[in-house]
Design a protein around this motif. Structure first.
Motif, PDB file in Angstrom:
ATOM      1  N   LYS A 110       0.839  -1.201   0.000  1.00  0.00           N
ATOM      2  CA  LYS A 110       0.000   0.000   0.000  1.00  0.00           C
ATOM      3  C   LYS A 110       0.872   1.248   0.000  1.00  0.00           C
ATOM      4  O   LYS A 110       0.614   2.196  -0.740  1.00  0.00           O
ATOM      5  N   LEU A 111       1.926   1.249   0.816  1.00  0.00           N
ATOM      6  CA  LEU A 111       2.833   2.394   0.857  1.00  0.00           C
ATOM      7  C   LEU A 111       3.468   2.624  -0.509  1.00  0.00           C
ATOM      8  O   LEU A 111       3.568   3.765  -0.974  1.00  0.00           O
ATOM      9  N   GLN A 112       3.880   1.554  -1.162  1.00  0.00           N
ATOM     10  CA  GLN A 112       4.487   1.679  -2.492  1.00  0.00           C
ATOM     11  C   GLN A 112       3.512   2.331  -3.461  1.00  0.00           C
ATOM     12  O   GLN A 112       3.893   3.220  -4.232  1.00  0.00           O
ATOM     13  N   SER A 113       2.262   1.923  -3.429  1.00  0.00           N
ATOM     14  CA  SER A 113       1.280   2.514  -4.345  1.00  0.00           C
ATOM     15  C   SER A 113       1.019   3.977  -4.004  1.00  0.00           C
ATOM     16  O   SER A 113       0.812   4.800  -4.893  1.00  0.00           O
ATOM     17  N   LYS A 114       1.053   4.317  -2.712  1.00  0.00           N
ATOM     18  CA  LYS A 114       0.837   5.720  -2.312  1.00  0.00           C
ATOM     19  C   LYS A 114       2.047   6.580  -2.672  1.00  0.00           C
ATOM     20  O   LYS A 114       1.889   7.749  -3.009  1.00  0.00           O
ATOM     21  N   LEU A 115       3.248   6.024  -2.614  1.00  0.00           N
ATOM     22  CA  LEU A 115       4.438   6.771  -3.031  1.00  0.00           C
ATOM     23  C   LEU A 115       4.354   7.161  -4.498  1.00  0.00           C
ATOM     24  O   LEU A 115       4.831   8.221  -4.899  1.00  0.00           O
ATOM     25  N   GLU A 116       3.735   6.304  -5.293  1.00  0.00           N
ATOM     26  CA  GLU A 116       3.589   6.583  -6.721  1.00  0.00           C
ATOM     27  C   GLU A 116       2.661   7.763  -6.981  1.00  0.00           C
ATOM     28  O   GLU A 116       2.690   8.367  -8.042  1.00  0.00           O
ATOM     29  N   MET A 117       1.851   8.121  -5.976  1.00  0.00           N
ATOM     30  CA  MET A 117       0.923   9.244  -6.117  1.00  0.00           C
ATOM     31  C   MET A 117       1.621  10.584  -5.854  1.00  0.00           C
ATOM     32  O   MET A 117       1.054  11.636  -6.136  1.00  0.00           O
ATOM     33  N   LEU A 118       2.833  10.546  -5.310  1.00  0.00           N
ATOM     34  CA  LEU A 118       3.574  11.774  -5.029  1.00  0.00           C
ATOM     35  C   LEU A 118       4.194  12.325  -6.312  1.00  0.00           C
ATOM     36  O   LEU A 118       4.350  11.604  -7.295  1.00  0.00           O
ATOM     37  N   THR A 119       4.587  13.590  -6.254  1.00  0.00           N
ATOM     38  CA  THR A 119       5.285  14.177  -7.399  1.00  0.00           C
ATOM     39  C   THR A 119       6.693  13.592  -7.472  1.00  0.00           C
ATOM     40  O   THR A 119       7.191  13.022  -6.492  1.00  0.00           O
ATOM     41  N   GLU A 120       7.330  13.762  -8.600  1.00  0.00           N
ATOM     42  CA  GLU A 120       8.695  13.264  -8.781  1.00  0.00           C
ATOM     43  C   GLU A 120       9.635  13.889  -7.751  1.00  0.00           C
ATOM     44  O   GLU A 120      10.485  13.205  -7.173  1.00  0.00           O
TER      45      GLU A 120
END
Length: 134
Positions: free
Chosen positions: A77-87
């Motif tokens: 879940k954390l990995q998928s939420k990290l993908e929602m952040l900007t570069e």
């Protein structure tokens, strides 16, 4: 991904887990069944307390398995939420947590002060916490 049902303290939830987690759960279920059969063979025919039976049928290893599954799910879940952040936010997290850079060094990389990095870091962590709660 495989759908599996996890039971803990009488509650059942259906979740998607990776193939390796599903395989681990299946092996643990088979091990538990074998242990239960062994326990039934070794029980005497004398009267016994219900607490004794429940203690034998719910070993601590189940709690460890459940904890491992939950940990794996939280990481996914954390990995998928990290993908929602900007570069830029992902880069900040990567440099700070994975490369062990100081706030000052990260500030030099981005061309900002370490105080600005600290504020951005706090904002990103708060954002991640909120995303993880949803």
């Amino acid at each position: 991904m495989v759908k599996t049902t996890i039971e803990y303290d009488g509650d059942c939830i259906e979740v998607d887990v990776s193939d390796e987690v599903a395989e681990f759960l299946e092996q643990d279920r088979k091990r538990q069944q074998a242990q239960d059969r062994s326990d039934r063979r070794h029980l005497t025919k004398e009267p016994f307390e219900p607490e004794t039976i429940s203690g034998k049928l719910s070993p601590n290893s189940y709690d460890e398995t459940y904890a491992q599954v939950v940990h794996k799910m939280e990481l996914e879940k954390l990995q998928s939420k990290l993908e929602m952040l900007t570069e830029e936010q992902r880069t900040l997290i990567y440099l700070y947590y994975y490369e062990d850079w100081s706030m000052e060094k990260i500030g030099q990389h981005f061309g900002i002060s370490k105080m600005a990095v600290s504020k951005r870091h706090s904002k990103v962590i708060k954002q991640l916490r909120e995303l993880m709660e949803t």
